[in-house]
Write a protein that holds these residues in place. Structure first.
Motif, PDB file in Angstrom:
ATOM      1  N   UNK A 145     -19.326  -7.439  -3.476  1.00 54.84           N
ATOM      2  CA  UNK A 145     -18.095  -6.662  -3.608  1.00 54.84           C
ATOM      3  C   UNK A 145     -17.472  -6.489  -2.239  1.00 54.84           C
ATOM      4  N   UNK A 146     -16.186  -6.789  -2.164  1.00 52.57           N
ATOM      5  CA  UNK A 146     -15.435  -6.581  -0.922  1.00 52.57           C
ATOM      6  C   UNK A 146     -14.530  -5.384  -1.151  1.00 52.57           C
ATOM      7  N   UNK A 147     -14.850  -4.301  -0.441  1.00 47.01           N
ATOM      8  CA  UNK A 147     -14.174  -3.019  -0.667  1.00 47.01           C
ATOM      9  C   UNK A 147     -13.071  -2.829   0.362  1.00 47.01           C
ATOM     10  N   UNK A 148     -11.934  -2.240  -0.095  1.00 44.80           N
ATOM     11  CA  UNK A 148     -10.807  -2.000   0.803  1.00 44.80           C
ATOM     12  C   UNK A 148     -10.694  -0.535   1.220  1.00 44.80           C
ATOM     13  N   UNK A 149     -11.676   0.306   0.829  1.00 41.17           N
ATOM     14  CA  UNK A 149     -11.523   1.748   1.031  1.00 41.17           C
ATOM     15  C   UNK A 149     -11.489   2.127   2.512  1.00 41.17           C
ATOM     16  N   UNK A 150     -12.060   1.323   3.366  1.00 40.44           N
ATOM     17  CA  UNK A 150     -12.093   1.665   4.791  1.00 40.44           C
ATOM     18  C   UNK A 150     -10.755   1.409   5.474  1.00 40.44           C
ATOM     19  N   UNK A 151      -9.840   0.762   4.786  1.00 39.36           N
ATOM     20  CA  UNK A 151      -8.559   0.405   5.393  1.00 39.36           C
ATOM     21  C   UNK A 151      -7.480   1.342   4.847  1.00 39.36           C
ATOM     22  N   UNK A 152      -6.823   2.019   5.747  1.00 40.09           N
ATOM     23  CA  UNK A 152      -5.795   2.964   5.332  1.00 40.09           C
ATOM     24  C   UNK A 152      -4.593   2.844   6.263  1.00 40.09           C
ATOM     25  N   UNK A 153      -3.496   3.442   5.849  1.00 36.48           N
ATOM     26  CA  UNK A 153      -2.285   3.391   6.646  1.00 36.48           C
ATOM     27  C   UNK A 153      -1.565   2.075   6.487  1.00 36.48           C
ATOM     28  N   UNK A 154      -0.496   1.917   7.265  1.00 34.64           N
ATOM     29  CA  UNK A 154       0.313   0.696   7.207  1.00 34.64           C
ATOM     30  C   UNK A 154      -0.484  -0.506   7.678  1.00 34.64           C
ATOM     31  N   UNK A 155      -1.204  -0.339   8.770  1.00 36.20           N
ATOM     32  CA  UNK A 155      -1.996  -1.451   9.287  1.00 36.20           C
ATOM     33  C   UNK A 155      -3.100  -1.824   8.306  1.00 36.20           C
ATOM     34  N   UNK A 156      -3.712  -0.839   7.683  1.00 38.73           N
ATOM     35  CA  UNK A 156      -4.761  -1.111   6.715  1.00 38.73           C
ATOM     36  C   UNK A 156      -4.236  -1.850   5.498  1.00 38.73           C
ATOM     37  N   UNK A 157      -3.060  -1.456   5.026  1.00 36.99           N
ATOM     38  CA  UNK A 157      -2.476  -2.142   3.872  1.00 36.99           C
ATOM     39  C   UNK A 157      -2.129  -3.598   4.225  1.00 36.99           C
ATOM     40  N   UNK A 158      -1.644  -3.787   5.420  1.00 34.19           N
ATOM     41  CA  UNK A 158      -1.332  -5.164   5.850  1.00 34.19           C
ATOM     42  C   UNK A 158      -2.592  -6.003   5.925  1.00 34.19           C
ATOM     43  N   UNK A 159      -3.674  -5.407   6.404  1.00 33.47           N
ATOM     44  CA  UNK A 159      -4.935  -6.132   6.479  1.00 33.47           C
ATOM     45  C   UNK A 159      -5.448  -6.479   5.085  1.00 33.47           C
ATOM     46  N   UNK A 160      -5.246  -5.580   4.148  1.00 36.40           N
ATOM     47  CA  UNK A 160      -5.672  -5.850   2.762  1.00 36.40           C
ATOM     48  C   UNK A 160      -4.892  -7.028   2.194  1.00 36.40           C
ATOM     49  N   UNK A 202     -10.002  -9.898  -8.482  1.00 34.41           N
ATOM     50  CA  UNK A 202      -9.291  -8.855  -7.756  1.00 34.41           C
ATOM     51  C   UNK A 202      -9.012  -7.697  -8.714  1.00 34.41           C
ATOM     52  N   UNK A 203      -9.660  -6.563  -8.473  1.00 35.53           N
ATOM     53  CA  UNK A 203      -9.422  -5.359  -9.271  1.00 35.53           C
ATOM     54  C   UNK A 203      -8.447  -4.459  -8.503  1.00 35.53           C
ATOM     55  N   UNK A 204      -7.254  -4.354  -9.014  1.00 34.23           N
ATOM     56  CA  UNK A 204      -6.272  -3.460  -8.408  1.00 34.23           C
ATOM     57  C   UNK A 204      -6.327  -2.152  -9.192  1.00 34.23           C
ATOM     58  N   UNK A 205      -6.928  -1.131  -8.593  1.00 26.54           N
ATOM     59  CA  UNK A 205      -7.165   0.131  -9.282  1.00 26.54           C
ATOM     60  C   UNK A 205      -5.982   1.077  -9.107  1.00 26.54           C
ATOM     61  N   UNK A 206      -5.954   2.082  -9.957  1.00 30.26           N
ATOM     62  CA  UNK A 206      -4.818   3.009  -9.977  1.00 30.26           C
ATOM     63  C   UNK A 206      -5.046   4.171  -9.026  1.00 30.26           C
ATOM     64  N   UNK A 207      -3.967   4.845  -8.740  1.00 30.78           N
ATOM     65  CA  UNK A 207      -4.029   6.069  -7.948  1.00 30.78           C
ATOM     66  C   UNK A 207      -4.735   7.156  -8.720  1.00 30.78           C
ATOM     67  N   UNK A 208      -5.193   8.177  -8.039  1.00 35.45           N
ATOM     68  CA  UNK A 208      -5.753   9.342  -8.718  1.00 35.45           C
ATOM     69  C   UNK A 208      -4.647  10.006  -9.531  1.00 35.45           C
ATOM     70  N   UNK A 209      -4.917  10.159 -10.821  1.00 33.68           N
ATOM     71  CA  UNK A 209      -3.894  10.676 -11.737  1.00 33.68           C
ATOM     72  C   UNK A 209      -3.848  12.195 -11.634  1.00 33.68           C
ATOM     73  N   UNK A 210      -3.216  12.678 -10.591  1.00 32.02           N
ATOM     74  CA  UNK A 210      -3.075  14.117 -10.407  1.00 32.02           C
ATOM     75  C   UNK A 210      -1.736  14.414  -9.758  1.00 32.02           C
ATOM     76  N   UNK A 211      -1.251  15.614 -10.089  1.00 33.04           N
ATOM     77  CA  UNK A 211      -0.005  16.071  -9.487  1.00 33.04           C
ATOM     78  C   UNK A 211      -0.332  16.825  -8.208  1.00 33.04           C
ATOM     79  N   UNK A 212       0.288  16.447  -7.129  1.00 36.76           N
ATOM     80  CA  UNK A 212       0.113  17.157  -5.867  1.00 36.76           C
ATOM     81  C   UNK A 212       1.472  17.669  -5.403  1.00 36.76           C
ATOM     82  N   UNK A 213       1.406  18.683  -4.554  1.00 36.53           N
ATOM     83  CA  UNK A 213       2.628  19.311  -4.034  1.00 36.53           C
ATOM     84  C   UNK A 213       3.527  19.754  -5.176  1.00 36.53           C
ATOM     85  N   UNK A 214       2.910  20.415  -6.161  1.00 39.92           N
ATOM     86  CA  UNK A 214       3.653  20.899  -7.312  1.00 39.92           C
ATOM     87  C   UNK A 214       3.083  22.254  -7.705  1.00 39.92           C
TER      88      UNK A 214
END
Length: 953
Positions: free
Chosen positions: A327-342, A353-365
């Motif tokens: 398994x090649x995990x992308x969790x260690x890559x964050x931010x703009x640079x991390x997304x570009x590396x992904x 390639x498993x493209x998973x969903x965001x956490x299904x929660x409301x924030x800042x509400x």
């Protein structure tokens, strides 16, 4: 490009002598059906069959998400697993499943300019102007068209655009004043071959206008094992074109669109490298790679990411060289640079390639719910307070509770649900004050309706709190019972106090006890029960004082009022206290009995004294003896023998101490001014501490009489309702009423009493029960020749049953037979002591005697003191054959009953005993009665006996 050829023409040739306009109009009309509009012959084998129109009835991923998001806002988080919820299929192959007829070459369509002319094609040339003529010319096998009068013209290998230019320029340069129009007529057919991983390999004849795509679609398409990205077109043994089907499917265009010629071969090789793409992408599928090397390129093939996709939570499953999977995990890559590396991550064949969903929660509400005009979500901003959401009372619906607002909050550190109480009026009145608390993201504000059950409305929150509970940490839930507006289990705020919980429960009901309440508290983990008393008045007077008790999770608060039994409300806790009493330990309960407002059993609380128990019972009744109270206590000795010890206390002192503690709790008096009274409160002789199983009894005042009245009706000088003292006699009341009128009939006076009525009714009920038992015995009893006697016996039972049903209607009247004449003498011997509710009715003197029963004319006769009983019977026609004269009896006006037979049969006694208003009754002869008559007579006798079972004075 092939050079334009010229040829000679005869300029003088004119087939018709007409005007130029007429010639052109006829030429246009003739050209219409024979030129480009002329239908082309479709030679595709087999012919394309008509297909149904396909419609997509399944909701897309975006539509599914829209359905989920279009409902009310919810702060409930959903679990985001790594499972792909859609099956992955090979991309692009479904285009061959149902081929629309429009993919086949159609007749009548314009010929493309780059169409290459070949043998078999038909060329139509029309000349206008000086010369009007039409030529239909077919390209010969050597690639020429034979133009009459001008000879052959080489067209093979030229495109339609080049051939059109060659022909038109040649005619126009040779024939002056002529315009040439060139169109394609019937197109040629060509033979092609399909090979490789196709559905139906073989040789096919198709239109010369067909391309590689047309041929594949018309012949069933490509197998799932064949490549869509490397389709080869072979001509004369050489690959002249390569077709990538993805260009058409993904981009809608083809880089090389080559028309098929005779003996062309279409070859489909096996499928190449593949990659699996699933999850939050537009088109989850299995894709064939052809130069794509990065995650970004693969995602582009799948239509891009959905709005709910999260690359940082995605990963790639890869098959390693050793045959293992990793398994090649992308969790260690964050931010703009991390997304570009992904996106630049390389992909290899077989990758998933498993493209998973965001956490299904409301924030800042922040959510607002309940009895408000606009419930829903509001954007959270730093520093936001309650008054920023509920800006005023106009935001609420009529009937909303302005005194209380509940906030459901998620603790971000512990992820536990918490409750917070808010005084809504104070928050709106003083924005930014301590009651206008700061909000956090994902807070939920709940405004209550005054007439709505809060336990039902808050059931989901309470359920969440219950789930979070453990044996050592009870659920943050409190229970309110009794004299509050809303009973039930409610969420508890950390650090909440008595008044906070009371507000959550909607406040007190009218008539609630302000000085006594009980908290039942369960200790964990032992689960033992402790009882704690509270004083609401003291808590309201000084909310910051210890009187405003801190409430703990699991507490059960009992609020009392003037109605109902306090012991019944505390029944569950009393049972628990009894159950937890072990060997050698008494039940932590005390009892108060007698003349108190609320007698019963109460929990024994720490430091409880006799006056406190009297306060819990809400004081003494009016009948209580103010100088005497008895405390009974169990004394245990070493020899295991128990004895009851009785301590005499002063009721008045205990009541005064109870009143003292109540007034001190409301600061009506200064504690320093009542030091002397407090000494009495702490005196163990006057006000002792209570011990388990103590019983405090308050007796009634000696000679206590409640307000009692008697009623005088009829021939009394001053009739009406009179209040009486205990033991007051009828004679004394009659003297207060100034005696009887001259028209009063003393002998016929009727005196009724409630206690006598109850006794008579009990007798009637008992008699009816005996008759029911008699019926059962008659039904079950065995007798001689019962089968033969059954009809007559059953008839008798039916008669008895009818008689019993008549008895059910009988009700007692409570009459007592008295001698009013003697009672009015006020002598001690004939004195009648009165009771509350007694009624004396004195009629005026009647002048009749009634005769009833078995006489020929039952009626009333004028009273004559000289007449005998037999005289009245004779005046009614005498007794009938069913009547029995010697059993006749007389019911006197005063209620006495006298028999006609026996020692009283003398004419002197009979004449003296019959008084005005008497009723003479001649009964049936028993020997002549049937079963029904016997039953009625017997029951009637029993009824009258029961009614006359009262006291006769």
């Amino acid at each position: 490009m092939t050079s334009v050829q010229t040829f000679g023409v005869n300029d003088a040739y004119l087939p018709f002598i007409e005007s130029l306009q007429t010639v052109q109009q006829r030429a246009y009309a003739q050209a219409a059906p024979s030129g480009q509009d002329d239908p082309l012959t479709d030679l595709t084998q087999p012919p394309a069959a008509a297909t149904n129109i396909l419609t997509d009835t399944e909701d897309s991923r975006l539509e599914q998400m829209a359905d989920e998001k279009s409902g009310p806002l919810s702060l409930q988080d959903k679990q985001q697993d790594q499972v792909l919820h859609s099956d992955l299929e090979q991309f692009g192959y479904d285009i061959f499943g149902r081929v629309p007829s429009t993919y086949a070459p159609l007749a009548g369509i314009p010929v493309p300019l780059n169409y290459q002319i070949g043998p078999g094609d038909s060329i139509i040339v029309q000349l206008f102007g000086k010369r009007n003529v039409e030529y239909k010319l077919v390209v010969t096998r050597d690639g020429n068209i034979l133009v009459p009068e001008y000879g052959p013209v080489q067209l093979a290998g030229l495109t339609f655009d080049e051939a059109e230019e060659l022909i038109t320029s040649g005619f126009e340069s040779r024939v002056i004043g002529v315009k040439a129009v060139v169109t394609m007529g019937q197109l040629r057919t060509v033979q092609i071959r399909l090979a490789g991983d196709v559905m139906q390999p073989g040789v096919y004849i198709v239109s010369g206008l067909s391309t590689t795509i047309d041929a594949l679609l018309a012949t069933g398409g490509i197998r799932h094992t064949g490549s869509l990205r490397n389709i080869e077109l072979i001509r004369n043994g050489k690959r002249i074109a390569k077709l990538d089907f993805y260009n058409l499917l993904l981009r809608g265009r083809m880089d090389q669109e080559v028309f098929l010629t005779h003996n062309d071969t279409i070859f489909v090789p096996p499928i190449g490298p593949i990659v699996y793409v699933g999850g939050e992408v537009q088109r989850p599928a299995i894709y064939e790679l052809s130069g794509e090397q990065t995650v970004e390129q693969v995602i582009a093939m799948s239509g891009g990411l959905l709005p709910t996709a999260s690359l940082t939570h995605s990963h790639i499953e890869r098959i390693q060289s050793g045959g293992t999977r990793t398994l090649i995990d992308f969790s260690a890559k964050s931010g703009v640079a991390g997304e570009k590396a992904i996106l630049n991550t390389k992909v290899y064949t077989g990758d998933l390639l498993r493209v998973l969903s965001l956490e299904d929660e409301l924030s800042d509400v922040v959510l607002l719910s309940g009895h408000v005009k606009r419930p829903g979500g509001y954007q959270f901003r730093s520093g936001m307070r309650v008054s920023d959401i509920v800006t005023g009372a106009d935001e609420l619906q009529p009937g909303a509770d302005l005194d209380f607002l509940l906030i459901k909050r998620e603790n971000p550190r512990t992820l536990r649900t918490e409750a917070m109480y808010v005084d809504l009026v104070a928050a709106l009145t003083t924005p930014g004050g301590k009651d206008d608390i700061r909000l956090q993201s994902r807070d939920q504000l709940i405004v209550f309706k005054l007439d709505q059950n809060r336990e039902d409305e808050l059931a989901n929150i309470v359920r969440e709190l219950d789930v979070q509970a453990t044996d050592y940490r009870p659920a943050r839930v409190v229970e309110a019972r009794g004299a509050v507006r809303y009973n039930g289990r409610l969420p508890l705020q950390e650090g909440a106090r008595l008044l906070n919980v009371m507000a959550l429960a909607g406040g007190l009901k009218p008539g609630a006890d302000m000085f006594y309440g009980v908290i039942a508290r369960t200790r964990h983990p032992s689960r033992s029960i402790d009882a704690i008393t509270f004083n609401i008045a003291a808590a309201i007077t000084n909310p910051e004082s210890p009187a405003n008790l801190a409430i703990e999770p699991g507490d059960r608060l009992y609020f009392f009022d003037d109605k109902g039994s306090r012991s019944e409300l505390l029944n569950d806790e009393i049972d628990l206290l009894r159950q937890q009493a072990s060997y050698g330990a008494d039940e932590q309960l005390v009892t108060i009995q007698g003349e108190v407002m609320h007698s019963g059993t109460y929990p024994l609380t720490r430091g409880m004294r006799a006056s406190d128990l009297l306060c819990a019972a809400q004081g003494l009744t009016r009948k209580a003896y103010g100088l005497g109270a008895e405390l009974s206590r169990v004394q245990r000795y070493t020899d295991d023998d128990n004895a009851i010890e009785h301590l005499n206390l002063d009721s008045g002192t205990l009541l005064g101490l109870c009143d003292l503690t109540r007034r001190m709790s409301t600061t009506e008096i200064n504690p320093s001014d009542s030091d002397a009274d407090l000494v009495h409160y702490t005196d163990d002789q006057l006000n002792p501490f209570l011990k388990p199983m103590d019983q405090l009894t308050f007796t009634e005042k000696s000679g206590w009489v409640e307000r009692a009245t008697v009623t005088l009706i009829g021939e009394v000088e001053r009739p009406g309702v009179y209040a009486i003292n205990r033991g007051e006699s009828l004679c004394e009341v009659m003297q207060r009423a100034e005696g009887l009128t001259p028209q009063a009939y003393i002998f016929g006076a009727e005196f009724t009493r409630g206690s006598v009525r109850e006794m008579q009714q009990e007798t009637l009920d008992e008699l009816h029960g005996q008759l029911d038992e008699l019926m059962i015995e008659l039904s079950l009893s065995q007798g001689f020749n019962k089968t033969e006697k059954a009809p007559s016996e059953w008839a008798g039972k039916q008669d008895y049953l009818k008689a019993i049903s008549q008895l059910e209607k009988a009700t007692a009247n409570g009459r007592m037979v008295i001698d009013l004449e003697r009672a009015l003498t006020c002598s001690a011997k004939h004195n009648i002591a009165l009771e509350d509710g007694d009624i004396l009715t004195v009629p005026h003197t009647p002048d009749y005697v009634q005769v009833a029963g078995q006489v020929y004319v039952p009626t009333s006769h004028l009273y004559d003191e000289d007449r005998k009983i037999s005289d009245y019977v004779d005046m009614s026609g005498g007794h009938t054959t069913l009547g029995r004269l010697k059993h006749t009896y007389v019911i006197q006006a005063n209620g006495e009953v006298m028999n006609y037979k026996g020692s009283r049969n003398s004419s002197r006694m009979a004449r003296k005993s019959v008084m005005p208003g008497a009723k003479i009754y001649v009964p049936l002869d028993v020997d002549r009665m049937n079963g029904t008559e016997k039953a009625q007579t017997w029951v009637d006798t029993l009824v009258r006996s029961a009614i006359l079972a009262g006291i006769v004075l």
